[in-house]
Design a protein around this motif. Structure first.
Motif, PDB file in Angstrom:
ATOM      1  N   LEU A   3       0.640  -0.997  -0.082  1.00 21.56           N
ATOM      2  CA  LEU A   3      -0.141  -0.124   0.244  1.00 21.56           C
ATOM      3  C   LEU A   3       0.850   1.789   0.198  1.00 21.56           C
ATOM      4  CD1 LEU A   3      -2.705  -0.573   2.203  1.00 21.56           C
ATOM      5  CD2 LEU A   3      -2.701  -0.688   0.019  1.00 21.56           C
ATOM      6  N   LYS A   4       2.309   0.801   0.262  1.00 21.00           N
ATOM      7  CA  LYS A   4       3.388   1.907   0.136  1.00 21.00           C
ATOM      8  C   LYS A   4       2.289   3.516  -1.355  1.00 21.00           C
ATOM      9  CE  LYS A   4       7.586   3.549   1.032  1.00 21.00           C
ATOM     10  NZ  LYS A   4       9.070   3.355   0.952  1.00 21.00           N
ATOM     11  N   GLN A   8       0.664   9.359  -0.825  1.00 23.33           N
ATOM     12  CA  GLN A   8       1.169  10.128  -1.697  1.00 23.33           C
ATOM     13  C   GLN A   8      -0.682  10.841  -2.156  1.00 23.33           C
ATOM     14  OE1 GLN A   8       3.272  10.341  -5.602  1.00 23.33           O
ATOM     15  NE2 GLN A   8       2.367  12.954  -6.424  1.00 23.33           N
ATOM     16  N   TYR A   9      -1.138   9.638  -2.662  1.00 23.06           N
ATOM     17  CA  TYR A   9      -2.653  10.023  -3.155  1.00 23.06           C
ATOM     18  C   TYR A   9      -3.441  10.220  -1.976  1.00 23.06           C
ATOM     19  CZ  TYR A   9      -1.345   8.454  -6.900  1.00 23.06           C
ATOM     20  OH  TYR A   9      -0.422   8.259  -8.965  1.00 23.06           O
ATOM     21  N   LEU A  10      -3.815   9.602  -0.712  1.00 25.29           N
ATOM     22  CA  LEU A  10      -4.188   9.274   0.566  1.00 25.29           C
ATOM     23  C   LEU A  10      -3.749  11.245   0.941  1.00 25.29           C
ATOM     24  CD1 LEU A  10      -3.796   6.369   1.961  1.00 25.29           C
ATOM     25  CD2 LEU A  10      -5.431   7.284   0.898  1.00 25.29           C
ATOM     26  N   ASP A  26       0.615  -1.430   9.582  1.00 29.96           N
ATOM     27  CA  ASP A  26       0.993  -0.772  10.446  1.00 29.96           C
ATOM     28  C   ASP A  26       1.102   0.380   9.859  1.00 29.96           C
ATOM     29  OD1 ASP A  26       1.726   0.059   7.999  1.00 29.96           O
ATOM     30  OD2 ASP A  26       3.130  -0.622   7.145  1.00 29.96           O
ATOM     31  N   ALA A  27       1.781   1.582  11.206  1.00 37.85           N
ATOM     32  CA  ALA A  27       1.459   1.984  11.254  1.00 37.85           C
ATOM     33  C   ALA A  27       1.292   3.648  10.250  1.00 37.85           C
ATOM     34  CB  ALA A  27       2.451   3.024  12.483  1.00 37.85           C
ATOM     35  N   ALA A  28       1.878   3.335   9.851  1.00 35.89           N
ATOM     36  CA  ALA A  28       2.429   4.020   8.186  1.00 35.89           C
ATOM     37  C   ALA A  28       0.817   4.313   7.716  1.00 35.89           C
ATOM     38  CB  ALA A  28       3.616   3.805   7.243  1.00 35.89           C
ATOM     39  N   ASN A  29       0.597   2.408   7.061  1.00 34.66           N
ATOM     40  CA  ASN A  29      -0.996   3.189   5.997  1.00 34.66           C
ATOM     41  C   ASN A  29      -2.091   3.774   7.538  1.00 34.66           C
ATOM     42  OD1 ASN A  29      -0.504   1.996   3.504  1.00 34.66           O
ATOM     43  ND2 ASN A  29       0.382   0.801   5.473  1.00 34.66           N
TER      44      ASN A  29
END
Length: 240
Positions: A3-4, A8-10, A26-29
């Motif tokens: 999902l990385k 940018q879009y999120l 995970d925390a990044a998402n």
């Protein structure tokens, strides 16, 4: 993480999407979205789900069938708490098992029974084989005992079949896959599922075995070979 590519879009609010996962992000998402966690359904919610999948109304269901449905729900909940299966089964397996019990024609049914549901011990074994598999034969026997024990606690007339019928009680994996390939278009839409076969050999032994046993028809099957070697990653997908 896969999902990385969406970060940018999120971050710039350019795209909206709904993601469904069996494990927390995970925390990044998770920090980029609103996360809603669904706990294990209550017994009441589980039964509502079961009756809905079977296309039944509880107030119009015979008592014997009510006991079986309640036992199926209890068996599934017991299975989720059974540590030997590494938490590989989820609601989708339970739902598709119920759909198969609802829509798959019974060998004993007649034209006048088309709108009725008969859940027999052998029908249940078949539905479990089709939807709660991917484990060893010994583990599967434990799994069936969990479901049948839960149903027998609700109504003793529903007994697990035994091996002394003069034929094998359980189908082997090849037969299960072969049977699934014979589903009609209606059956595939109602309760058919995709099959994932993991070949741990380096020589495509499983693919050849499926062709040799006629589970797959070579004339109607396209094989895609996907390589993860550095020089192949960016190449166009090729079939052979």
């Amino acid at each position: 993480m896969v999902l990385k590519v969406l970060h940018q879009y999120l971050d710039e609010c350019k795209v909206a999407f709904v993601a469904i996962a069996n494990s927390p992000f995970d925390a990044a998402n998770a920090n980029r979205m609103t996360c809603i966690y669904r706990s294990l359904p209550s017994k009441e919610d589980q039964e509502i789900l079961a009756y809905g999948c079977l296309g039944l109304r509880k107030d119009q269901t015979p008592d014997d069938l009510k006991n079986i449905i309640a036992g199926l729900c209890d068996g599934y909940r017991d299975l989720l708490n059974y540590n030997d299966f590494q938490q590989i089964f989820h609601d989708r397996d339970f739902i598709y098992m119920l759909r198969e019990l609802a829509f798959k024609p019974s060998f004993t049914s007649t034209d006048s029974d088309l709108n009725k549901i008969y859940i027999t011990p052998m029908n249940l074994v078949t539905a479990l084989e089709d939807n709660f598999n991917g484990i060893t034969s010994d583990e599967f026997k434990k799994l069936t005992k969990i479901f049948f024990h839960a149903i027998e606690n609700k109504g003793p007339i529903f007994e697990q079949p035994t091996d002394n019928r003069g034929s094998n009680l359980y189908r082997d994996v090849t037969t299960i896959m072969s049977d699934s390939m014979q589903l009609t278009s209606v059956g595939r839409r109602s309760y058919g599922r995709y099959k994932l076969v993991i070949d741990e050999s380096d020589a495509e032994s499983v693919v050849r075995f499926l062709f040799q046993t006629k589970v797959l028809d070579p004339n109607r099957t396209t094989v895609f070979r996907l390589s993860d070697f550095p020089n192949d990653v960016n190449n166009e997908l090729k079939k052979c």
